[in-house]
Design a protein around this motif. Structure first.
Motif, PDB file in Angstrom:
ATOM      1  N   MET A 117      -0.612  -0.498  11.089  1.00 11.77           N
ATOM      2  CA  MET A 117      -0.983  -1.771  10.446  1.00 11.77           C
ATOM      3  C   MET A 117      -0.574  -1.707   8.982  1.00 11.77           C
ATOM      4  SD  MET A 117      -4.744  -3.602  10.398  1.00 11.77           S
ATOM      5  CE  MET A 117      -4.786  -4.304  12.046  1.00 11.77           C
ATOM      6  N   GLU A 118       0.186  -2.703   8.547  1.00  6.72           N
ATOM      7  CA  GLU A 118       0.653  -2.754   7.163  1.00  6.72           C
ATOM      8  C   GLU A 118      -0.116  -3.853   6.455  1.00  6.72           C
ATOM      9  OE1 GLU A 118       4.823  -3.828   6.606  1.00  6.72           O
ATOM     10  OE2 GLU A 118       4.883  -2.419   4.934  1.00  6.72           O
ATOM     11  N   GLY A 119      -1.238  -3.459   5.864  1.00  5.36           N
ATOM     12  CA  GLY A 119      -2.143  -4.444   5.249  1.00  5.36           C
ATOM     13  C   GLY A 119      -3.258  -4.779   6.233  1.00  5.36           C
ATOM     14  N   ALA A 188       1.663   3.977   1.961  1.00  5.12           N
ATOM     15  CA  ALA A 188       2.788   3.110   1.597  1.00  5.12           C
ATOM     16  C   ALA A 188       2.254   1.823   0.963  1.00  5.12           C
ATOM     17  CB  ALA A 188       3.617   2.770   2.824  1.00  5.12           C
ATOM     18  N   HIS A 189       2.866   1.372  -0.088  1.00  2.00           N
ATOM     19  CA  HIS A 189       2.597   0.088  -0.769  1.00  2.00           C
ATOM     20  C   HIS A 189       1.385   0.062  -1.695  1.00  2.00           C
ATOM     21  CE1 HIS A 189       5.642  -2.600   0.896  1.00  2.00           C
ATOM     22  NE2 HIS A 189       5.440  -2.063   2.087  1.00  2.00           N
ATOM     23  N   ILE A 190       0.405   0.925  -1.502  1.00  2.00           N
ATOM     24  CA  ILE A 190      -0.816   0.804  -2.317  1.00  2.00           C
ATOM     25  C   ILE A 190      -0.470   1.052  -3.802  1.00  2.00           C
ATOM     26  CG2 ILE A 190      -1.505   3.247  -2.079  1.00  2.00           C
ATOM     27  CD1 ILE A 190      -3.963   0.312  -1.772  1.00  2.00           C
ATOM     28  N   SER A 209       4.304   6.241   4.974  1.00  4.13           N
ATOM     29  CA  SER A 209       5.195   6.042   6.128  1.00  4.13           C
ATOM     30  C   SER A 209       6.592   5.593   5.727  1.00  4.13           C
ATOM     31  CB  SER A 209       4.585   5.022   7.089  1.00  4.13           C
ATOM     32  OG  SER A 209       4.486   3.743   6.476  1.00  4.13           O
ATOM     33  N   HIS A 210       6.698   4.779   4.669  1.00  6.97           N
ATOM     34  CA  HIS A 210       8.026   4.286   4.263  1.00  6.97           C
ATOM     35  C   HIS A 210       8.005   4.003   2.770  1.00  6.97           C
ATOM     36  CE1 HIS A 210       5.634   0.716   5.008  1.00  6.97           C
ATOM     37  NE2 HIS A 210       6.544  -0.086   4.500  1.00  6.97           N
ATOM     38  N   THR A 211       8.695   4.830   2.033  1.00  8.12           N
ATOM     39  CA  THR A 211       8.737   4.660   0.582  1.00  8.12           C
ATOM     40  C   THR A 211       9.981   5.350   0.036  1.00  8.12           C
ATOM     41  OG1 THR A 211       7.387   4.807  -1.439  1.00  8.12           O
ATOM     42  CG2 THR A 211       7.467   6.762  -0.059  1.00  8.12           C
ATOM     43  N   GLU A 220       6.629   0.361  -8.917  1.00  2.42           N
ATOM     44  CA  GLU A 220       5.320   0.893  -8.499  1.00  2.42           C
ATOM     45  C   GLU A 220       5.108   0.791  -6.997  1.00  2.42           C
ATOM     46  OE1 GLU A 220       2.410  -0.841 -11.250  1.00  2.42           O
ATOM     47  OE2 GLU A 220       2.623   0.979 -12.471  1.00  2.42           O
ATOM     48  N   ARG A 221       5.978   0.091  -6.291  1.00  2.00           N
ATOM     49  CA  ARG A 221       5.930   0.084  -4.840  1.00  2.00           C
ATOM     50  C   ARG A 221       6.399   1.449  -4.291  1.00  2.00           C
ATOM     51  NH1 ARG A 221       7.104   1.471  -0.539  1.00  2.00           N
ATOM     52  NH2 ARG A 221       7.638   0.308   1.338  1.00  2.00           N
ATOM     53  N   ASN A 222       7.224   2.165  -5.067  1.00  2.00           N
ATOM     54  CA  ASN A 222       7.671   3.509  -4.687  1.00  2.00           C
ATOM     55  C   ASN A 222       6.708   4.556  -5.261  1.00  2.00           C
ATOM     56  OD1 ASN A 222       9.815   2.615  -3.160  1.00  2.00           O
ATOM     57  ND2 ASN A 222      11.254   2.626  -4.881  1.00  2.00           N
TER      58      ASN A 222
HETATM   59 ZN   LIG Z   1       6.518  -2.118   3.907  1.00  2.00          ZN
END
Ligand SMILES: [Zn+2]
Length: 347
Positions: A117-119, A188-190, A209-211, A220-222
């Motif tokens: 779950m992404e979000g 990821a994303h936080i 999972s993906h960065t 800042e997403r990375n």
């Molecule tokens: Zn994503």
């Protein structure tokens, strides 16, 4: 033939024979949007999975803005329902819930899916729903995408400016409940403040999972070297993303993708890096220009790597890693075994 005389193609073939693992793919959303069409998985995706030698794919539930807030839960359930139906109809794909089921899928040469779950928008602010999704097969949770929700704040696509706030009390509860239930916590994303808080709240291995590394693409997403080290200290795994390897399109190449793998491995070891391709070109291609413009303004313009835009290209990465001198042992870890260790420890 001895291994030293084995050609590159034979080596790629052997390394992919046991199935490789990609921990992030926006598959359920696309299956759900195309639910009026029969066998979308078998006709549009399976040929690519098979060409790439995919063994397991993290199938991410993601809810687009236009469904929120009212329809988040319903759309999430529709996405999971569609994934199970399509997997069954394909006869070659299976939804996995445990390390044992993943191992069986790999052994039987099926393509396994792990529901992620992404979000957590589908939960609203109801922690009980996390348990319900767990029963439906949810096995990895990232609290946010780029936007803010009831759990916390996403990292923005800029070098600074994300919310300085960490998780909400609800976000903390979700993280604790994930660890208790046996759901992988995905960072990821936080945003950076939330990242740190999750590390402090948990004790088990954590994954991203993906960065990508901020050393090469500073948003800042990375994740920063300091954050990479936090994951390494917990013996977690970082999946390298294919759409954010470099701010420039012409520098978004397979070599630059491998640079991210090398950087993470140099910092925290070869046991802590894996694949989280986040192939997105097939969705982006379907969008009208207006939506692409919206994404460029609100988030970023994704830079696709020409010879790594979908799962049928996965062997190109393996070839490049061989060319760059990675050993078979390293390749096994990057392509599969590191994620398998996480599943064995947590699922
Ligand atoms: Zn994503």
């Amino acid at each position: 033939m001895t291994k030293s005389k084995e050609g590159i193609e034979a080596r790629v073939e052997r390394l992919h024979a046991s199935g490789i693992i990609d921990m992030h793919f926006d598959l359920p959303m696309d299956l759900c949007e195309k639910r009026a069409q029969p066998n979308v998985l078998a006709t549009e995706f399976l040929p690519q999975f098979e060409a790439g030698g995919m063994g397991l794919i993290g199938a991410a539930i993601y809810i687009e803005d236009r469904y929120l807030p009212e329809r988040g839960l319903q759309v999430a359930l529709d996405q999971i329902a569609r994934l199970y139906t399509e997997a069954e109809q394909s006869k070659c794909c299976v939804v996995c819930r445990t390390h044992q089921e993943i191992s069986s899928a790999l052994d039987s040469k099926k393509v396994g899916f792990l529901i992620t779950m992404e979000g957590v928008e589908p939960l609203g602010d109801d922690l009980d729903l996390l348990r319900a999704f767990y029963e439906l097969g949810l096995r990895a949770v990232g609290l946010t995408h780029a936007r803010t929700n009831a759990a916390g704040h996403g990292g923005i696509f800029a070098a600074s400016g994300s919310s300085p706030e960490g998780l909400t009390p609800f976000g903390g509860d979700v993280v604790r409940e994930c660890e208790r239930l046996g759901i992988i916590v995905d960072l990821a994303h936080i945003n950076p403040a939330g990242f740190k808080e999750i590390v402090d709240l948990t004790t088990k291995p954590l994954v991203v999972s993906h960065t990508n590394s901020r050393k090469f693409y500073d948003v800042e997403r990375n994740i920063s070297d300091e954050q990479i080290n936090m994951i390494g200290q917990r013996r977690g795994v970082i999946g390298i993303n294919s759409v954010l390897v470099n701010p420039k399109q012409k520098e978004s190449t397979l070599d630059r993708y491998v640079d991210h793998i090398e950087h993470v491995a140099n910092l925290i070891g070869m046991d802590c890096v894996g694949i989280g391709f986040d192939f997105f070109e097939f969705i982006y291609r379907q969008w009208p220009e207006s939506k692409k413009k919206w994404m460029a303004e609100k988030l970023t313009t994704p830079h696709f790597i020409p010879d790594l835009t979908n799962h049928s290209h996965a062997r190109n990465l393996t070839r490049k890693l061989i060319e760059r001198g990675f050993s078979d042992n390293d390749l096994g870890k990057i392509l599969r075994d590191n994620w398998m260790r996480i599943f064995e420890e947590l699922l």
